[in-house]
Design a protein around this motif. Sequence first.
Motif, mmCIF file in Angstrom:
data_model
loop_
_atom_site.group_PDB
_atom_site.id
_atom_site.type_symbol
_atom_site.label_atom_id
_atom_site.label_comp_id
_atom_site.label_asym_id
_atom_site.label_seq_id
_atom_site.Cartn_x
_atom_site.Cartn_y
_atom_site.Cartn_z
ATOM 1 N N THR A 105 -31.987 -8.593 -20.454
ATOM 2 C CA THR A 105 -31.013 -7.528 -20.696
ATOM 3 C C THR A 105 -30.957 -7.127 -22.166
ATOM 4 O O THR A 105 -31.018 -7.980 -23.055
ATOM 5 C CB THR A 105 -29.600 -7.942 -20.225
ATOM 6 N N ALA A 106 -30.815 -5.837 -22.359
ATOM 7 C CA ALA A 106 -30.647 -5.313 -23.714
ATOM 8 C C ALA A 106 -29.238 -5.583 -24.230
ATOM 9 O O ALA A 106 -28.970 -5.404 -25.415
ATOM 10 C CB ALA A 106 -30.940 -3.810 -23.735
ATOM 11 N N ASN A 107 -28.364 -6.006 -23.346
ATOM 12 C CA ASN A 107 -26.999 -6.316 -23.790
ATOM 13 C C ASN A 107 -26.985 -7.478 -24.778
ATOM 14 O O ASN A 107 -26.046 -7.624 -25.553
ATOM 15 C CB ASN A 107 -26.109 -6.655 -22.592
ATOM 16 N N ASP A 108 -28.009 -8.318 -24.739
ATOM 17 C CA ASP A 108 -28.083 -9.415 -25.701
ATOM 18 C C ASP A 108 -28.421 -8.916 -27.107
ATOM 19 O O ASP A 108 -28.377 -9.673 -28.068
ATOM 20 C CB ASP A 108 -29.156 -10.431 -25.264
ATOM 21 N N LEU A 109 -28.767 -7.641 -27.200
ATOM 22 C CA LEU A 109 -29.151 -7.092 -28.506
ATOM 23 C C LEU A 109 -27.988 -6.413 -29.225
ATOM 24 O O LEU A 109 -28.079 -6.106 -30.407
ATOM 25 C CB LEU A 109 -30.272 -6.050 -28.326
ATOM 26 N N TYR A 110 -26.921 -6.138 -28.508
ATOM 27 C CA TYR A 110 -25.838 -5.372 -29.132
ATOM 28 C C TYR A 110 -24.528 -5.746 -28.466
ATOM 29 O O TYR A 110 -24.346 -5.541 -27.271
ATOM 30 C CB TYR A 110 -26.105 -3.874 -28.957
ATOM 31 N N LEU A 111 -23.633 -6.295 -29.239
ATOM 32 C CA LEU A 111 -22.376 -6.776 -28.683
ATOM 33 C C LEU A 111 -21.272 -6.552 -29.702
ATOM 34 O O LEU A 111 -21.489 -6.692 -30.901
ATOM 35 C CB LEU A 111 -22.527 -8.283 -28.413
ATOM 36 N N LYS A 112 -20.112 -6.194 -29.238
ATOM 37 C CA LYS A 112 -18.960 -6.101 -30.132
ATOM 38 C C LYS A 112 -17.914 -7.128 -29.720
ATOM 39 O O LYS A 112 -17.994 -7.698 -28.622
ATOM 40 C CB LYS A 112 -18.399 -4.684 -30.115
ATOM 41 N N SER A 113 -16.939 -7.335 -30.579
ATOM 42 C CA SER A 113 -16.042 -8.467 -30.383
ATOM 43 C C SER A 113 -14.779 -8.161 -29.585
ATOM 44 O O SER A 113 -14.370 -8.946 -28.734
ATOM 45 C CB SER A 113 -15.601 -9.009 -31.746
ATOM 46 N N ASN A 114 -14.164 -7.054 -29.885
ATOM 47 C CA ASN A 114 -12.787 -6.872 -29.426
ATOM 48 C C ASN A 114 -12.688 -6.654 -27.919
ATOM 49 O O ASN A 114 -12.070 -7.443 -27.203
ATOM 50 C CB ASN A 114 -12.162 -5.708 -30.198
ATOM 51 N N TYR A 115 -13.291 -5.601 -27.434
ATOM 52 C CA TYR A 115 -13.213 -5.313 -25.996
ATOM 53 C C TYR A 115 -14.153 -6.250 -25.243
ATOM 54 O O TYR A 115 -15.308 -6.404 -25.631
ATOM 55 C CB TYR A 115 -13.533 -3.844 -25.721
#
Lengths: 121, 635
Positions: free
Chosen positions: B370-380
Amino acid sequence: MRYRTLVLTFTTMAFALGAGAYAQAPSTTPPAGNAQNGKKIFASYGCYQCHGYEAQGGPGARLAPRPIAFAAFSRYVRQPTGEMPPYTVKVVSDKELADIYAFLQSISQPPAVKSIPLLNN
Amino acid sequence: MKRPKKEPLNRRGFLKGAAAGAAALVAKSTEAKAQDLQTARPATPLPSARALAAETEPVSTDVEVLTADHPGSDFMLDVIKSLGFEYIAANPGSSFRALHESIVNYGGNKSPELLTCCHEESSVGMAEGYAKVEGKPLAVMAHSTVGLQHAAMAIYNAYAARQPVFIILGNTIDVATRRPGVEWYHSAQDAAAMVRDYSKWDDLPISLTHFAESAVRGYKIAMTPPRGPVVLVADGDLQETPVKDPARLHIPKLTLAAPPAGDPAAVAEVAKLLVAAENPVLLGGQASRTAEGMRLLVELAELLQAPVSGGKFPSRHPLNQQAGGLIRNADVIVGLEVQDFWGTVNNYRDQLERSSRSLTKKDAKLVTITANDLYLKSNYQDFQRYTEVNVAIAADAETTLPSLIEACKRLVTGDRRRVFDERRKKLEATHAQSLEQARTAATYAWDASPISTARLGAELWEVIKDKDWASVGGNVPRLWNAEKHYQTLASGGAAGLGGTLPASVGAALAHRKYGRFCVSIQTDGDFMYAPGVIWTAAHHRIPLLSVMHNNRAYHQEVMHIQRMANRHQRGITNAGIGTTITDPNIDYATIARGLGVHGEGPITDPKDLGPALRRAVAAVQKGEPAVVDVVTQPR
């Protein structure tokens, strides 16, 4: 859009109750109940929310026709092992439960798949 | 354009000129007439000393410059056009008035064409639906503070769905040039801050060169997996200030980044696991971004004769399987862009004591790509619960599929192929059995009123099955034959109510040029958030058959309140208070007609449903939207 979570969370209940809809468990004689009142409270007590107004199933299991034995039905309603919220005697009396069961027993078999052209295309 | 005699100080600056003198003369003439009337109306006061002084001062020789030939907004539109937007959706707002005017006049309202929206949530929701079909962003203009506040939920939905949306936000930074009053309420020092937690990137350009670079950069960022919405603030002064030398401005070339593919060694490891597995499962997730992605997923599944659950995969393909039992029996589970992997491999019980248990075998090997492992933010917290896996590949799944297929091919032996073929036979049987069970399940409550959702699905299938159809909203019924990539809308999103309706209109807009017949199964609660988007569909002639799944409730919330009432043993008849949409029942067909579209219903008798759908289909085939209100069972 909020369906998904609910569908997933009710899966366990579907398994637990659904089996009975396909193969009737050994039964003891259920208490006498008023099917008409059972239909009414099936709606007013929110059973329909998961099981549909005709108990045909939805997020929750299909309950009729041919409901599971009353003892198993009652046990699960009071102390569900899956996702279904518990209906204690404080909110559904034994008499009302019998009425609901009578309603489930009163539901007739659906038409056969082959008799419905829309389900054969 | 008449050239000013002097440079303006700013857009509201004045240059002195003869016009002022002319105005003074007119005023003087009026004054003279007033004086003539003094005898008739003695109560009229004499001019003040200040007024007399103003009228007798020397006549000005300078001219106030009131026009501009080349506002900054024209160049901004050139930039926007260079990015290839077909449409730009907006609810009008003064903070982007110059850009709005440039679009409709300078740009001829073509590429992009302005879409008139009644709510910013509709604008962004439409953009999400459009992106799910076209695979590229729609542009949206939003009005500074209040417009972005309206848009916020839809932006979060698009962010969670990993869909690109290009938002241009009007705002005025310079306090000296803001109009007094309302414009101050509609300005912010960091306008994009409100959505920064759930947008992929934003910028506040302070020059046109800066705007051009950031627009191109923003588009590229929005389109690079994981995709997402970006926000570009278009300062009001920058829009309205004339460009001194347009020829000196430059629009950078757009080159989209190639999506990241998985590391070859990690891909080889996954291939080894898959080929050796006795019961592998592929979770389709959002792997099939494009038609090619779906083709690749089918190729991988057929190579291994492995079942696929979820995602875009032909619905009647024998390898299309329901997750349940597969997960329990699997020895290898590969999640391809699965948003909630943990929730797929675990069971969660929402009783007084919340509990969970793993659904997988102890020694099952879990893999995520998954490309989600490449870009993540903290709050939501859209990233879901952390899952313990054996291999995690941080890459775009669709881009990784070709190398995974090749790696598998290299490992498949004759023996393994025989095992695969046996597996295929079993899966074919399971698939056929599952379809038959779905048909049987549909017979229950077949003639019930309210109408069962299975009956609704079957009646609807009957009127679309011979068309080049596309589902643009709601779940695709189990018995429909969805074999093409475009026939189902990509999953994903933050499950914010109010998102389905605008997304269906935006998706239908994207399908329009291909001549596809678009159908949506639309829930009532979602419809009522911003039904004005139906008018937008009518206004822009977007053909769409929207069939209401009207259970007259926010039904999931009914169930939640019921759960609490049961848990607290406080009576269970009040769950409908605050959760149902009755008394009065809403007449959606009348709303639809009022918004300019074909309306049918409310349909309560299942026998009336087929004819109503056929009438609505006829309207849609003429190029109109139509709403059919079907009163349904809860689910």
